[in-house]
Design an enzyme around this catalytic site. Structure first.
Site, PDB file in Angstrom:
ATOM      1  N   CYS A  18      58.039  36.225  27.570  1.00  0.00           N
ATOM      2  CA  CYS A  18      57.271  35.099  27.053  1.00  0.00           C
ATOM      3  C   CYS A  18      56.811  34.223  28.198  1.00  0.00           C
ATOM      4  O   CYS A  18      57.103  34.485  29.368  1.00  0.00           O
ATOM      5  CB  CYS A  18      58.107  34.291  26.065  1.00  0.00           C
ATOM      6  SG  CYS A  18      59.567  33.517  26.812  1.00  0.00           S
ATOM      7  N   ASP A 438      16.159  31.283  40.757  1.00  0.00           N
ATOM      8  CA  ASP A 438      15.314  31.548  41.911  1.00  0.00           C
ATOM      9  C   ASP A 438      14.233  32.529  41.458  1.00  0.00           C
ATOM     10  O   ASP A 438      14.377  33.193  40.429  1.00  0.00           O
ATOM     11  CB  ASP A 438      16.159  32.148  43.034  1.00  0.00           C
ATOM     12  CG  ASP A 438      15.331  32.441  44.276  1.00  0.00           C
ATOM     13  OD1 ASP A 438      14.483  31.608  44.620  1.00  0.00           O
ATOM     14  OD2 ASP A 438      15.535  33.506  44.876  1.00  0.00           O
ATOM     15  N   ASP A 701      19.923  35.382  44.761  1.00  0.00           N
ATOM     16  CA  ASP A 701      20.373  36.652  45.335  1.00  0.00           C
ATOM     17  C   ASP A 701      20.295  36.684  46.848  1.00  0.00           C
ATOM     18  O   ASP A 701      20.573  37.714  47.449  1.00  0.00           O
ATOM     19  CB  ASP A 701      19.528  37.805  44.783  1.00  0.00           C
ATOM     20  CG  ASP A 701      18.154  37.877  45.426  1.00  0.00           C
ATOM     21  OD1 ASP A 701      17.613  36.806  45.756  1.00  0.00           O
ATOM     22  OD2 ASP A 701      17.637  38.982  45.599  1.00  0.00           O
ATOM     23  N   ASP A 705      19.967  30.999  48.970  1.00  0.00           N
ATOM     24  CA  ASP A 705      20.527  30.429  47.745  1.00  0.00           C
ATOM     25  C   ASP A 705      22.007  30.101  47.862  1.00  0.00           C
ATOM     26  O   ASP A 705      22.589  29.571  46.925  1.00  0.00           O
ATOM     27  CB  ASP A 705      20.347  31.410  46.578  1.00  0.00           C
ATOM     28  CG  ASP A 705      18.900  31.820  46.391  1.00  0.00           C
ATOM     29  OD1 ASP A 705      18.032  30.933  46.487  1.00  0.00           O
ATOM     30  OD2 ASP A 705      18.642  33.014  46.169  1.00  0.00           O
TER      31      ASP A 705
END
Length: 815
Positions: A18, A438, A701, A705
């Site tokens: 648990c 973008d 990408d 960025d």
């Protein structure tokens, strides 16, 4: 002083049942000298530890776990944890059914002991007269011996775990079950040794409690394996052997013997063992298990194939490029494993509750016993309700509520080509207000095509360039005619050192202009175009920017060759500088030319809508420009529409010109567009949106960025982008398709709904179940729970949480 040696280790942990167990193991590991961090995954029964190997050894970590009352082993190559877990679950299921059968048999045998002339008693006397034939003492002793045997055989692990925890001053779910069954068994032994009228035995309840607990563990283990199946399927993709080709001779060798550069033969129907480049042959490959891309992809010599992808219809020879942990498959597997073991912020509440859950239940059990003893003056009734409270309480459901959903969601995301980097990233993605996209490589294909090469060199242009250069040199030199010691003293823009008009690279003064170029006095010809194209290709050859690929590929298609460039320096968001054939070459957008005080020729028409223009200057004279056009991805408009339908605001931020960005935005259905932004501009715009109270996701990408991805509340990196962008992102899209963006958002939101449902069930179950077992509702409704019914409810609670989480395995993006 020796530098610390930082290592990470994943340890299989045995005996956890648990969230309380999870908490105790983490505490024990974090208390070990040299351990920087420790995270325990209750779903996978695994501890991930980061430690200083100069202060702690792996064996010490194992001892720390054992010292907390659990067991651990050092991982060994070739171990099959899945097979081991399957065997453990099968053993638990066998014991569960044996104990349940024994419990129901004990319930039947107990009937004559409690016969009171009811309709049930009369029916049993009629149909099973032999049941009432043996003397009560024989039945009691038979039940005692049978129950003792089953307790030792089936319940030993439960009692041992509870004793270990008690010895280390801790409690867990086994503490509650052990205490409840021990109390019931002890009372039943007392009633057997000293029988008296009305003194009942609870052997049947003891066996049914254990049976339901073991059955719940078995079903829970089976559900956990299904939740982890996505990770298991990834680990099984890589074959164990490969066909190595040496001097035309083929040999099947273990995969570990393959080295970089080896030639490997892969036949149709087989999986590629390593990341490789095809040398001979053509085929189509299935990368769906890696990227979620269901369409077979064509591959020919020079094409790249990934380890684990399926070779469809052609025998190919390929060269090994990445091995073992360096392959894309291994990286994906590692990311999925880390994400499944991470913690979501929503889990913190459940962790805090689980840490104090067992002590609180023990306190409630004591209160229940005292209250019933005082109110009903019945020791048996007080004991029965106390046992019911102990066994109905379930910390497991709370401990599994969030990690179960997270584990299944991360695995399902990997199957769809969406990699979440952790529970926190998934939770942030589910609460977005706006998505910033973008343009190049995200909404567009990212492979622009060069449409035209234009030479601008004329006498007027040359003179104008000289004039602009003189103005720039005068501004930089100031009133003094003393040569500057360095270009940096001229306060030039970053990245412009050595390329500015008026200064040589060593910082000395030089003649302004470009006297060695003779193209300025005649009309442009094809030779001029090819000449400038070669210079541009030489400078752009080492760049990863899509426009650079367009220039280089076009030059190669014409069969041109060039001298490699020197001193290439990227200027993020604007272009690059280089030295080619003795000339200072500058390639970039209009903003870059303005920054370097290079005037553009007059009378040049603006680019057509959708066209991106790349300018080139040699020795600070604009000599040519290149017009390129990119294509919108086929599913871009569909993705934008899906995001808008989900209530998300969609914006486009791009470093491209407005003329190139606006048509793409219209085609995609985006109304908010900001063009001409460099990386700092994108970063500032995202910060402004965040200050307005919006939660932002940035999708990109490229290197440009990376800062925006890191600043956004959730960074989504396209899988084909640069490594830096992938590191900055919280979510990695393995498919370079915009439709994966709403899919990732939808999966994150559905996961959060499942997490909330799980927590509601787990908390609500205990809030209702414990008072019901304690008899709180008895005065109003005359309802009491027998201990074995409470045990069945407890076993069912964890299974319900896991079953609800498994619904995510079949989740599909909205069509």
């Amino acid at each position: 002083m020796a530098a610390p040696t930082r290592e990470s280790l994943n340890l299989p942990v045995l005996g956890m049942t648990c969230a309380s167990c999870q908490h105790h193991v983490e505490q024990a590991l974090r208390a070990t000298a040299g351990v920087e961090s420790a995270r325990v995954d209750l779903m996978a029964h695994r501890a991930s530890v980061i430690f200083d190997s100069s202060l702690a050894a792996p064996e010490q970590l194992v001892e720390a776990i054992r010292g907390a009352g659990y067991d651990a082993v050092l991982p060994r190559a070739g171990d099959s944890s899945a097979a081991h877990a399957s065997g453990v679950d099968h053993d638990a299921e066998r014991k569960a059914w044996a104990t349940l059968i024994g419990g129901f048999a004990a319930m039947l045998l107990t009937m004559p002991l409690n016969a009171g002339g009811s309709a049930m008693d009369r029916a049993l006397m009629h149909w099973l007269p032999w049941l009432y034939s043996p003397p009560p003492s024989l039945i009691r002793w038979t039940l005692l011996i049978g129950t003792w045997i089953l307790l030792v055989w089936a319940g030993r692990s439960i009692y041992v775990s509870a004793l270990h925890a008690l010895r280390h001053g801790a409690t867990n779910m086994n503490t509650l079950v052990s205490l409840g069954t021990a109390v019931a068994f002890a009372w039943s032994v007392y009633a057997t040794l000293l029988p008296a009228p009305g003194r009942q035995v609870y052997f049947d309840a003891v066996l049914l409690i254990l049976g339901f607990l073991l059955l719940g563990k078995s079903l829970e283990g089976r559900a956990k394996r299904r939740a982890l199946s996505a990770l298991d399927s990834l680990s099984r993709l890589r074959p164990a052997t490969a066909r190595r080709v040496v001097d035309g001779v083929r040999a099947v060798v273990p995969l570990e013997e393959i080295e970089l550069g080896d030639s490997i033969l892969v036949l149709p129907g087989e999986r590629f063992p390593v990341d490789a480049t095809i040398l001979e042959g053509r085929t189509t490959v299935d990368e769906s298990m890696l990227t979620g891309e269901s369409t077979p992809l064509s591959r020919e010599p020079g094409g790249r194939v990934l380890a684990g992808s399926l070779n469809y219809d052609g025998a190919v020879v390929c060269r090994a490029e990445s091995l073992g942990e360096a392959t894309v498959l291994a990286q994906i597997t590692r990311m999925v494993e880390q994400a499944q073991g991470s913690r979501a912020p929503m889990e913190r509440l459940a962790d805090r509750a689980s840490a104090i859950f067992v002590p609180v239940v023990l306190g409630l059990a004591v209160i229940t016993f005292v209250a019933w003893l005082l109110a009903a003056h019945s020791l048996e009734l007080a004991l029965a309700n106390t046992v019911a409270v102990l066994v109905i309480a379930c910390p497991c459901a709370m401990g599994l509520a969030v990690p179960a959903a997270l584990t299944v969601a991360v695995g399902r995301g990997a199957q769809l080509g969406v990699l979440f980097k952790g529970g926190e990233a998934l939770e942030r993605l589910a609460h977005l207000d706006a998505v910033v996209l973008d343009k190049t490589g995200t909404l567009t294909v990212g492979r622009p095509v060069l449409e035209a090469v234009h030479v601008t060199g004329t006498k007027g242009t040359r003179d104008q360039g000289k004039k602009g250069q003189r103005e720039k040199a005068d501004k930089e030199a100031g009133p003094s005619i003393t040569p500057l010691a360095s270009p940096r003293d001229a306060n030039l823009s970053p990245g412009a050192e050595g390329y500015a008009s008026g200064f040589a690279q060593d910082g000395s003064r030089k003649q302004v202009g470009a006297p060695d170029l003779d193209f300025g006095t005649r009309d442009a010809t094809t030779d001029d175009e090819h000449h400038f194209l070669c210079i541009a290709a030489a400078a752009e050859e080492s760049s990863n920017h899509p426009l650079a690929h367009a220039v280089v590929e076009y030059a190669r298609s014409l069969g041109l060759s060039w001298t490699p460039a020197e001193e290439v320096q990227a200027i993020p968001g604007r272009g690059l500088s280089a030295r080619v054939e003795g000339h200072d070459c500058l390639l970039g957008n209009q903003a870059l030319f303005e920054e370097f005080f290079i005037p553009l020729p007059e009378g040049i028409a603006s680019p057509q809508p959708g066209v991106t223009r790349l300018w080139m200057a040699l020795d600070n004279v604009a000599v040519a420009y290149f017009d390129t056009r990119d294509a919108l991805r086929p599913d871009a408009a569909e993705a934008v529409a899906a995001l808008s339908a989900a209530g998300v605001r969609v914006l486009m931020l791009t470093g491209d010109s407005g003329a190139a960005a606006a048509p793409m935005a219209r085609q995609a259905g985006i109304n908010e567009v900001e063009a001409g932004l460099d990386p700092a501009g994108k970063l500032a715009r995202i910060r402004a949106l965040q200050k307005s109270g919006l939660r932002i996701a940035m999708v990109g990408d490229g290197i440009n960025d990376a800062a925006a991805l890191a600043q956004a509340d959730a960074g989504i990196a396209m899988g084909a982008g640069a490594d830096l962008a992938q590191e900055a992102g919280d979510v990695l899209l393995l498919r370079t398709r915009p439709s994966a963006i709403p899919a990732a958002l939808g999966l994150a939101r559905q996961t959060m709904r499942i997490m909330r449902e799980n927590l509601f069930w787990a908390v609500g179950y205990n809030i209702v179940g414990i008072p019901l077992a304690a008899g709180v509702f008895y005065p109003a409704f005359h309802v009491l729970l027998t201990p074995w019914v409470a045990a069945a409810a407890m076993a069912l609670s964890s299974v319900c949480v896991l079953s609800n989480s498994l619904r995510l395995r079949g989740w599909q993006p909205a069509q």
